[in-house]
Design a protein around this motif. Structure first.
Motif, PDB file in Angstrom:
ATOM      1  N   VAL A 101       0.847  -1.189   0.000  1.00 49.41           N
ATOM      2  CA  VAL A 101       0.000   0.000   0.000  1.00 49.41           C
ATOM      3  C   VAL A 101       0.887   1.245   0.000  1.00 49.41           C
ATOM      4  CG1 VAL A 101      -1.933   1.155   1.128  1.00 49.41           C
ATOM      5  CG2 VAL A 101      -1.622  -1.318   1.436  1.00 49.41           C
ATOM      6  N   LEU A 102       0.496   2.262  -0.764  1.00 47.48           N
ATOM      7  CA  LEU A 102       1.241   3.518  -0.826  1.00 47.48           C
ATOM      8  C   LEU A 102       0.492   4.643  -0.120  1.00 47.48           C
ATOM      9  CD1 LEU A 102       2.537   3.680  -4.515  1.00 47.48           C
ATOM     10  CD2 LEU A 102       3.680   2.732  -2.499  1.00 47.48           C
ATOM     11  N   PHE A 103       1.259   5.524   0.505  1.00 48.67           N
ATOM     12  CA  PHE A 103       0.721   6.714   1.164  1.00 48.67           C
ATOM     13  C   PHE A 103       1.638   7.887   0.833  1.00 48.67           C
ATOM     14  CE2 PHE A 103      -0.460   3.064   3.625  1.00 48.67           C
ATOM     15  CZ  PHE A 103      -1.749   3.315   4.068  1.00 48.67           C
ATOM     16  N   ARG A 104       1.055   9.059   0.675  1.00 51.02           N
ATOM     17  CA  ARG A 104       1.870  10.239   0.431  1.00 51.02           C
ATOM     18  C   ARG A 104       2.645  10.639   1.678  1.00 51.02           C
ATOM     19  NH1 ARG A 104       3.669  11.408  -4.494  1.00 51.02           N
ATOM     20  NH2 ARG A 104       1.990  11.534  -6.038  1.00 51.02           N
ATOM     21  N   GLN A 105       2.045  10.411   2.866  1.00 55.89           N
ATOM     22  CA  GLN A 105       2.658  10.856   4.101  1.00 55.89           C
ATOM     23  C   GLN A 105       2.984   9.668   5.007  1.00 55.89           C
ATOM     24  OE1 GLN A 105       3.516  13.958   4.376  1.00 55.89           O
ATOM     25  NE2 GLN A 105       2.426  14.607   2.528  1.00 55.89           N
ATOM     26  N   PRO A 106       4.217   9.579   5.525  1.00 61.21           N
ATOM     27  CA  PRO A 106       4.564   8.496   6.438  1.00 61.21           C
ATOM     28  C   PRO A 106       3.677   8.438   7.677  1.00 61.21           C
ATOM     29  CG  PRO A 106       6.549   9.577   5.648  1.00 61.21           C
ATOM     30  CD  PRO A 106       5.393  10.408   5.179  1.00 61.21           C
ATOM     31  N   VAL A 107       3.248   9.594   8.181  1.00 67.13           N
ATOM     32  CA  VAL A 107       2.378   9.597   9.358  1.00 67.13           C
ATOM     33  C   VAL A 107       1.081   8.844   9.065  1.00 67.13           C
ATOM     34  CG1 VAL A 107       0.926  11.060  10.830  1.00 67.13           C
ATOM     35  CG2 VAL A 107       3.309  11.690  10.408  1.00 67.13           C
ATOM     36  N   LYS A 108       0.518   9.067   7.898  1.00 63.96           N
ATOM     37  CA  LYS A 108      -0.719   8.368   7.551  1.00 63.96           C
ATOM     38  C   LYS A 108      -0.478   6.876   7.374  1.00 63.96           C
ATOM     39  CE  LYS A 108      -3.531  12.077   5.624  1.00 63.96           C
ATOM     40  NZ  LYS A 108      -4.448  12.478   4.521  1.00 63.96           N
ATOM     41  N   GLU A 181      12.213   9.716  10.877  1.00 64.06           N
ATOM     42  CA  GLU A 181      12.469  11.149  10.776  1.00 64.06           C
ATOM     43  C   GLU A 181      11.186  11.960  10.619  1.00 64.06           C
ATOM     44  OE1 GLU A 181      15.092  11.672   7.507  1.00 64.06           O
ATOM     45  OE2 GLU A 181      16.734  10.508   8.393  1.00 64.06           O
ATOM     46  N   ARG A 182      10.130  11.315  10.129  1.00 61.79           N
ATOM     47  CA  ARG A 182       8.896  12.043   9.801  1.00 61.79           C
ATOM     48  C   ARG A 182       7.715  11.696  10.699  1.00 61.79           C
ATOM     49  NH1 ARG A 182      12.327  11.269   5.855  1.00 61.79           N
ATOM     50  NH2 ARG A 182      12.656  12.942   4.340  1.00 61.79           N
ATOM     51  N   VAL A 183       7.886  10.809  11.655  1.00 64.62           N
ATOM     52  CA  VAL A 183       6.766  10.443  12.540  1.00 64.62           C
ATOM     53  C   VAL A 183       7.085  10.716  14.009  1.00 64.62           C
ATOM     54  CG1 VAL A 183       5.961   8.686  10.925  1.00 64.62           C
ATOM     55  CG2 VAL A 183       7.489   8.021  12.809  1.00 64.62           C
ATOM     56  N   GLN A 184       8.247  11.299  14.282  1.00 64.27           N
ATOM     57  CA  GLN A 184       8.647  11.490  15.674  1.00 64.27           C
ATOM     58  C   GLN A 184       7.731  12.434  16.436  1.00 64.27           C
ATOM     59  OE1 GLN A 184      13.040  11.622  16.515  1.00 64.27           O
ATOM     60  NE2 GLN A 184      13.196  11.772  14.297  1.00 64.27           N
ATOM     61  N   THR A 185       6.968  13.255  15.717  1.00 66.71           N
ATOM     62  CA  THR A 185       6.062  14.193  16.398  1.00 66.71           C
ATOM     63  C   THR A 185       4.774  13.519  16.852  1.00 66.71           C
ATOM     64  OG1 THR A 185       5.118  14.843  14.254  1.00 66.71           O
ATOM     65  CG2 THR A 185       6.949  16.167  15.108  1.00 66.71           C
ATOM     66  N   MET A 186       4.530  12.286  16.445  1.00 62.56           N
ATOM     67  CA  MET A 186       3.332  11.575  16.889  1.00 62.56           C
ATOM     68  C   MET A 186       3.464  11.300  18.388  1.00 62.56           C
ATOM     69  SD  MET A 186       2.683   8.929  13.687  1.00 62.56           S
ATOM     70  CE  MET A 186       1.274   8.150  14.510  1.00 62.56           C
ATOM     71  N   SER A 187       2.468  11.710  19.150  1.00 59.59           N
ATOM     72  CA  SER A 187       2.558  11.642  20.617  1.00 59.59           C
ATOM     73  C   SER A 187       2.172  10.279  21.184  1.00 59.59           C
ATOM     74  CB  SER A 187       1.664  12.718  21.236  1.00 59.59           C
ATOM     75  OG  SER A 187       0.305  12.531  20.838  1.00 59.59           O
ATOM     76  N   ASP A 188       1.528   9.439  20.401  1.00 56.59           N
ATOM     77  CA  ASP A 188       0.986   8.188  20.939  1.00 56.59           C
ATOM     78  C   ASP A 188       1.802   6.962  20.548  1.00 56.59           C
ATOM     79  OD1 ASP A 188       0.337   8.523  18.300  1.00 56.59           O
ATOM     80  OD2 ASP A 188      -1.700   7.713  18.464  1.00 56.59           O
ATOM     81  N   ILE A 189       3.066   7.155  20.162  1.00 57.77           N
ATOM     82  CA  ILE A 189       3.920   6.028  19.782  1.00 57.77           C
ATOM     83  C   ILE A 189       5.289   6.151  20.452  1.00 57.77           C
ATOM     84  CG2 ILE A 189       2.817   5.801  17.517  1.00 57.77           C
ATOM     85  CD1 ILE A 189       5.485   7.051  16.370  1.00 57.77           C
ATOM     86  N   GLY A 190       5.998   5.026  20.478  1.00 60.37           N
ATOM     87  CA  GLY A 190       7.387   5.013  20.889  1.00 60.37           C
ATOM     88  C   GLY A 190       8.196   4.367  19.782  1.00 60.37           C
TER      89      GLY A 190
END
Length: 212
Positions: A101-108, A181-190
């Motif tokens: 599956v492809l996504f434009r954004q790593p966060v998504k 590098e692009r998901v570190q701002t997500m608050s609900d993950i480690g």
């Protein structure tokens, strides 16, 4: 692999253009670096690549047969498709029990992976062990070659595939360093670095998240 073979697999205007460039690249004395740059200019795009696999699948197929194989594939696609839609993903292909599956954004892509895991957990509540869906997920992000809607190629595709299919265990989500590098701002993950580094990446990490 011959150009004619490619055309049978990917009959599209995309492939016609790619075929011309590959044939030009095969010409003696061709400037391959310049042709490669043209190919990347035409087909290179940045995408997050999510690759899923099902833990224990081969063992259950051997034990319960091909109909069981088809049932699990059908059910996994049925329950995961809404997750993909919710997070703006594009299902490129299924190979056996795996989805690309492809996504434009790593966060998504990561949000979708977590959604898939939670969806599978809820689905399994009333299922016997042989019918449970146990996802493993690998995610990469970077510039890849996209051949229309037919297929994708690149280092991050290979890395995501390696992490999802060969490295991750049931309920695990593994990501490359470019995703981190692009998901570190997500608050609900480690994020925890792992020893395995798939070809095409400089590092890989295990994502911790709340499954329920």
């Amino acid at each position: 692999m011959s150009v004619q073979y490619f055309q049978k697999i990917y009959p599209s205007g995309y492939l016609s253009r790619l075929s011309d460039l590959i044939e030009e690249r095969l010409t003696p004395g061709a400037d391959k670096e310049q042709i490669d740059a043209r190919i990347w200019d035409l087909f290179g795009e940045k995408w997050a690549v999510l690759f899923t696999d099902l833990s224990g699948f081969s063992r259950f197929v051997a034990e319960f047969g091909i109909i069981h194989f088809l049932q699990i594939i059908y059910e996994s696609q049925r329950i995961f498709s809404p997750c993909i839609d919710r997070h703006d993903g594009i299902l490129i292909k299924m190979e056996g029990d795996s989805m690309l599956v492809l996504f434009r954004q790593p966060v998504k892509a990561l949000q979708c992976a977590i959604d898939m895991q939670r969806t599978a957990k809820a689905y399994n509540q009333d299922k016997i062990d042989a019918e449970k869906i146990l996802p493993c997920v690998g995610i990469g992000y970077g510039r890849i070659l996209t051949i229309g809607e037919q297929d994708v190629f690149g280092a991050e595709v290979n890395a995501a595939s390696k992490l999802g299919e060969d490295t991750a265990k049931a309920w695990e989500i593994l990501v490359t360093d470019s995703v981190v590098e692009r998901v570190q701002t997500m608050s609900d993950i480690g994020l925890e670095r792992i020893d395995t580094i798939p070809p095409g990446a400089n590092g890989a990490f295990k994502v911790s998240y709340a499954l329920e």
